[in-house]
Structures are given as structure tokens and as C-alpha cells.
Design a protein around this motif. Structure first.
Motif, PDB file in Angstrom:
ATOM      1  N   TYR A   7     -13.762  43.676  32.989  1.00 26.19           N
ATOM      2  CA  TYR A   7     -14.277  44.217  34.530  1.00 26.19           C
ATOM      3  C   TYR A   7     -14.432  45.489  35.183  1.00 26.19           C
ATOM      4  CZ  TYR A   7     -14.296  38.916  33.982  1.00 26.19           C
ATOM      5  OH  TYR A   7     -14.465  37.870  33.783  1.00 26.19           O
ATOM      6  N   PHE A  16     -16.977  44.819  41.710  1.00 26.99           N
ATOM      7  CA  PHE A  16     -16.329  45.129  40.272  1.00 26.99           C
ATOM      8  C   PHE A  16     -17.932  44.017  39.777  1.00 26.99           C
ATOM      9  CE2 PHE A  16     -12.531  45.343  41.931  1.00 26.99           C
ATOM     10  CZ  PHE A  16     -11.155  45.574  41.300  1.00 26.99           C
ATOM     11  N   SER A  17     -17.760  44.906  38.709  1.00 28.10           N
ATOM     12  CA  SER A  17     -19.384  44.144  38.136  1.00 28.10           C
ATOM     13  C   SER A  17     -18.449  43.983  36.853  1.00 28.10           C
ATOM     14  CB  SER A  17     -19.453  45.320  37.405  1.00 28.10           C
ATOM     15  OG  SER A  17     -21.024  45.401  36.014  1.00 28.10           O
ATOM     16  N   ALA A  18     -18.721  42.408  36.272  1.00 26.21           N
ATOM     17  CA  ALA A  18     -18.324  41.848  34.615  1.00 26.21           C
ATOM     18  C   ALA A  18     -19.497  41.890  33.955  1.00 26.21           C
ATOM     19  CB  ALA A  18     -18.247  40.381  35.426  1.00 26.21           C
ATOM     20  N   GLU A  27     -20.633  39.745  39.265  1.00 25.59           N
ATOM     21  CA  GLU A  27     -20.529  41.040  40.152  1.00 25.59           C
ATOM     22  C   GLU A  27     -19.820  39.911  41.619  1.00 25.59           C
ATOM     23  OE1 GLU A  27     -23.672  43.619  41.849  1.00 25.59           O
ATOM     24  OE2 GLU A  27     -24.279  41.472  42.854  1.00 25.59           O
ATOM     25  N   ILE A  28     -19.093  40.584  41.993  1.00 24.81           N
ATOM     26  CA  ILE A  28     -17.969  40.623  43.767  1.00 24.81           C
ATOM     27  C   ILE A  28     -18.147  41.787  43.907  1.00 24.81           C
ATOM     28  CG2 ILE A  28     -16.043  41.653  42.749  1.00 24.81           C
ATOM     29  CD1 ILE A  28     -14.969  38.439  44.222  1.00 24.81           C
ATOM     30  N   THR A  43     -20.469  37.151  46.131  1.00 23.99           N
ATOM     31  CA  THR A  43     -19.807  36.572  44.197  1.00 23.99           C
ATOM     32  C   THR A  43     -21.652  36.158  43.468  1.00 23.99           C
ATOM     33  OG1 THR A  43     -17.501  36.394  44.625  1.00 23.99           O
ATOM     34  CG2 THR A  43     -18.378  36.081  42.934  1.00 23.99           C
ATOM     35  N   VAL A  45     -23.024  35.699  39.111  1.00 24.64           N
ATOM     36  CA  VAL A  45     -22.507  35.343  38.086  1.00 24.64           C
ATOM     37  C   VAL A  45     -23.938  34.200  37.659  1.00 24.64           C
ATOM     38  CG1 VAL A  45     -21.672  33.842  35.904  1.00 24.64           C
ATOM     39  CG2 VAL A  45     -19.658  35.026  37.965  1.00 24.64           C
ATOM     40  N   ASN A  57     -12.193  35.473  37.904  1.00 22.45           N
ATOM     41  CA  ASN A  57     -11.663  36.676  37.186  1.00 22.45           C
ATOM     42  C   ASN A  57     -12.169  37.613  37.449  1.00 22.45           C
ATOM     43  OD1 ASN A  57      -9.940  35.608  34.831  1.00 22.45           O
ATOM     44  ND2 ASN A  57     -11.607  35.225  33.411  1.00 22.45           N
ATOM     45  N   LEU A  58     -13.573  37.529  39.052  1.00 21.16           N
ATOM     46  CA  LEU A  58     -13.791  38.574  39.377  1.00 21.16           C
ATOM     47  C   LEU A  58     -13.361  38.419  40.951  1.00 21.16           C
ATOM     48  CD1 LEU A  58     -17.724  38.358  38.743  1.00 21.16           C
ATOM     49  CD2 LEU A  58     -15.766  40.652  38.429  1.00 21.16           C
ATOM     50  N   GLN A  61      -9.362  40.344  40.221  1.00 21.27           N
ATOM     51  CA  GLN A  61      -9.724  41.411  40.217  1.00 21.27           C
ATOM     52  C   GLN A  61      -9.536  41.786  41.642  1.00 21.27           C
ATOM     53  OE1 GLN A  61     -10.064  43.856  37.367  1.00 21.27           O
ATOM     54  NE2 GLN A  61      -9.560  41.675  36.422  1.00 21.27           N
TER      55      GLN A  61
END
Length: 101
Positions: A7, A16-18, A27-28, A43, A45, A57-58, A61
Motif C-alpha cells: 500500500y 493510496f494504491s494497492a 486504490e482509494i 475506493t 479493487v 486495508n485501503l 491506510q
């Protein structure tokens, strides 16, 4: 599912990028309101990772960043709003009174 999901905070500090093994899987994004609030507005995925806790988890973060910066969060995005409603771990950073905008 690989355990090596990373992340990373965007260079502009507003998301944030996953990623897994160099592949973008989620991403979020959020924006700042005033000096002490974030609004989570998006958000996403990829489908094969939707049950792997990547979205949650995003959200974590962003919440961790808000804690570090002493900010509150308004979860505008439907997914983030659902996470805030489902998990008490986010209660400390949730802005409960939207009239404080």
C-alpha cells in the motif's frame, strides 16, 4: 492470493494504491476539507481481490494517516461508508457530526 500486497501513498498525498508484484489491484482517494478533515470519495479493487480485505486495508491506510495528522474522516464513498458502519476500529476518526464542515 499473494500475501505481498503493498500500500503506497500517492505522491500528491491524496490517495493510496494497492499493488501486488507490480500490478495495480486497488486504490482509494480522498480530499482535504479545512485543516482537519478528509473526505473519502472513491475506493476500487479489481474483482479477483474483492474478498481479500484489500478494500478494508485501503480504508485502514487513510485512517492511519488521519490519526497521524489529527484529522477526522467523512466516508462519502459507499464502500468506505460501509466499512465505517461495519467496523468499530474506524470510530475514532469518523466525523460523526457533518454540520462541523
Amino acid at each position: 492470493m499473494p500475501d505481498n500486497i503493498t500500500y503506497t501513498l500517492y505522491s500528491n498525498g491524496l490517495g493510496f494504491s494497492a499493488d501486488v508484484l507490480g500490478r495495480h489491484i486497488g486504490e482509494i482517494t480522498f480530499f482535504r476539507v479545512g485543516i482537519d478533515k478528509f473526505v473519502i470519495d472513491h475506493t476500487a479493487v479489481v474483482p479477483e481481490y474483492r474478498n481479500a480485505q484489500v478494500g478494508r486495508n485501503l480504508v485502514r491506510q487513510v485512517c492511519n494517516l488521519a490519526r497521524q495528522q489529527h484529522r477526522k474522516i467523512i466516508p462519502l464513498c459507499p464502500f468506505a461508508r460501509a466499512m465505517f458502519g461495519r467496523y468499530a476500529e474506524f470510530d475514532d476518526v469518523r466525523l460523526m457530526n457533518h454540520s462541523q464542515l
